[in-house]
Design a protein around this motif. Structure first.
Motif, PDB file in Angstrom:
ATOM      1  N   ALA A   4       0.768   5.209  -4.356  1.00 21.35           N
ATOM      2  CA  ALA A   4       1.250   5.113  -2.743  1.00 21.35           C
ATOM      3  C   ALA A   4       1.063   4.217  -2.266  1.00 21.35           C
ATOM      4  CB  ALA A   4       0.916   6.709  -2.125  1.00 21.35           C
ATOM      5  N   TYR A   5       1.886   3.489  -1.370  1.00 20.47           N
ATOM      6  CA  TYR A   5       1.678   2.268  -0.915  1.00 20.47           C
ATOM      7  C   TYR A   5       2.341   2.185   0.587  1.00 20.47           C
ATOM      8  CZ  TYR A   5       6.118   0.651  -2.057  1.00 20.47           C
ATOM      9  OH  TYR A   5       7.377   0.375  -2.319  1.00 20.47           O
ATOM     10  N   ILE A   6       1.634   1.268   1.344  1.00 27.63           N
ATOM     11  CA  ILE A   6       2.381   0.833   2.592  1.00 27.63           C
ATOM     12  C   ILE A   6       2.203  -0.503   2.717  1.00 27.63           C
ATOM     13  CG2 ILE A   6       0.404   1.029   4.110  1.00 27.63           C
ATOM     14  CD1 ILE A   6       2.010   1.805   6.272  1.00 27.63           C
ATOM     15  N   LEU A   7       3.292  -1.428   2.788  1.00 23.48           N
ATOM     16  CA  LEU A   7       3.533  -2.828   2.725  1.00 23.48           C
ATOM     17  C   LEU A   7       4.092  -3.276   4.123  1.00 23.48           C
ATOM     18  CD1 LEU A   7       3.920  -5.627   1.239  1.00 23.48           C
ATOM     19  CD2 LEU A   7       5.990  -4.736   0.388  1.00 23.48           C
ATOM     20  N   THR A   8       3.479  -4.387   4.546  1.00 20.25           N
ATOM     21  CA  THR A   8       3.800  -5.014   5.492  1.00 20.25           C
ATOM     22  C   THR A   8       4.230  -6.507   5.485  1.00 20.25           C
ATOM     23  OG1 THR A   8       1.906  -6.011   6.659  1.00 20.25           O
ATOM     24  CG2 THR A   8       2.420  -3.850   7.193  1.00 20.25           C
ATOM     25  N   GLN A   9       4.470  -7.314   6.144  1.00 22.07           N
ATOM     26  CA  GLN A   9       4.817  -8.671   5.952  1.00 22.07           C
ATOM     27  C   GLN A   9       3.595  -9.384   5.131  1.00 22.07           C
ATOM     28  OE1 GLN A   9       6.482 -11.093   9.131  1.00 22.07           O
ATOM     29  NE2 GLN A   9       6.881 -13.015   7.962  1.00 22.07           N
ATOM     30  N   ASN A  10       2.426  -9.228   5.686  1.00 20.27           N
ATOM     31  CA  ASN A  10       1.124  -9.656   5.447  1.00 20.27           C
ATOM     32  C   ASN A  10       0.065  -8.874   4.861  1.00 20.27           C
ATOM     33  OD1 ASN A  10       1.883 -12.570   6.729  1.00 20.27           O
ATOM     34  ND2 ASN A  10       1.815 -11.605   8.522  1.00 20.27           N
ATOM     35  N   SER A  11       0.418  -7.723   4.445  1.00 23.10           N
ATOM     36  CA  SER A  11      -0.784  -6.866   4.203  1.00 23.10           C
ATOM     37  C   SER A  11      -0.043  -5.875   3.168  1.00 23.10           C
ATOM     38  CB  SER A  11      -1.594  -6.368   5.162  1.00 23.10           C
ATOM     39  OG  SER A  11      -0.832  -5.348   5.859  1.00 23.10           O
ATOM     40  N   LEU A  12      -0.904  -5.301   2.360  1.00 19.65           N
ATOM     41  CA  LEU A  12      -0.467  -4.189   1.369  1.00 19.65           C
ATOM     42  C   LEU A  12      -1.766  -3.137   1.005  1.00 19.65           C
ATOM     43  CD1 LEU A  12       1.383  -3.080  -0.744  1.00 19.65           C
ATOM     44  CD2 LEU A  12       0.342  -4.701  -2.467  1.00 19.65           C
ATOM     45  N   THR A  13      -1.363  -2.024   1.261  1.00 16.47           N
ATOM     46  CA  THR A  13      -2.355  -0.791   1.066  1.00 16.47           C
ATOM     47  C   THR A  13      -1.934   0.017  -0.029  1.00 16.47           C
ATOM     48  OG1 THR A  13      -3.509  -1.125   3.340  1.00 16.47           O
ATOM     49  CG2 THR A  13      -3.893   0.734   1.831  1.00 16.47           C
TER      50      THR A  13
END
Length: 232
Positions: A4-13
């Motif tokens: 599972a992940y959450i992605l933004t323009q400058n970060s990834l978890t």
């Protein structure tokens, strides 16, 4: 458990195998991680998130960290710069510029320059560019010529160079041959109202010596590029 992940323009978890991994866009495996997500390749994603493995891939296997020690072309590097790179890597901080700087620095034939330059830059707050060069300050006359000989044209955009063996490599010699640049305080001490203050770009490979006078605020180089006039 699925990834599972959450992605933004400058970060990834990412959550994988019960562990949470967080990286930002400065991480050496950032691009590989995004590519792995698109392909739904968990193994490739796991490798991209591993900072050390990603670092080795990113630097083309020239630079590697083993047991906390930085290696360049399989040779251990023991220096303040090496410690900074390892620390930045371990803490997920931007380190691309430092790695590029290291590669250029190790092309310098002077052992003393290699050992002393980064510490000098850090102490005098002189910035390193993305391509691994660095910026310093230089004073010239109002007509853009150098103070000493009046023959070197320092207009913005010009590249100035001389034979490396024409530059004094003895740090105990103070005012001697070679192009001088350094800290803002050092450059500001020349010429007064009859001078211009410039920002110059220097390749670490071209630095010849760091003289001990002027409170160790200057260096001698065989080449530099005039980037701009300093305006404050």
């Amino acid at each position: 458990m699925k990834t599972a992940y959450i992605l933004t323009q400058n970060s990834l978890t990412v959550t994988m195998d019960g562990k949470v991994h967080s990286i930002n866009s400065s991480h050496p495996g950032w691009k590989a991680a995004i590519a792995a997500l698109k392909k739904k390749d968990d193994q490739a994603l796991k490798e991209a998130l591993d900072a050390k493995k990603a670092f080795v891939k990113y630097t083309g296997n020239k630079v590697e960290v083993r047991n906390g020690v930085l290696y360049f072309d399989n040779a251990p590097i023991h220096s303040v710069l090496a410690d900074r790179i390892v620390s930045f890597l371990q803490n997920g901080l931007p380190h691309d510029a430092l790695v590029a700087f290291l590669g250029r620095l190790l092309a310098n034939p002077s052992r003393r320059a290699v050992q002393e330059l980064y510490t000098f830059l850090e102490h005098k707050h002189l910035p390193i560019t993305d391509k691994g060069t660095f910026l310093a300050y230089k004073s010239v006359r109002k007509d853009w010529l150098d103070h000493h000989s009046g023959t070197f044209d320092n207009h913005v955009g010009n590249t100035l160079s001389m034979r490396r063996n024409a530059v004094d490599d003895n740090a105990d010699h103070h005012c001697s041959t070679g192009f001088h640049a350094g800290s803002l305080a050092y450059a500001s001490s020349f010429g007064g109202e009859n001078s211009r203050l410039l920002i110059v770009e220097i390749d670490p490979a071209d630095v010849v010596s760091i003289p001990k006078d002027c409170q160790c605020q200057k260096l001698r180089t065989c080449k530099y590029v005039v980037v701009s006039e300093f305006t404050g």
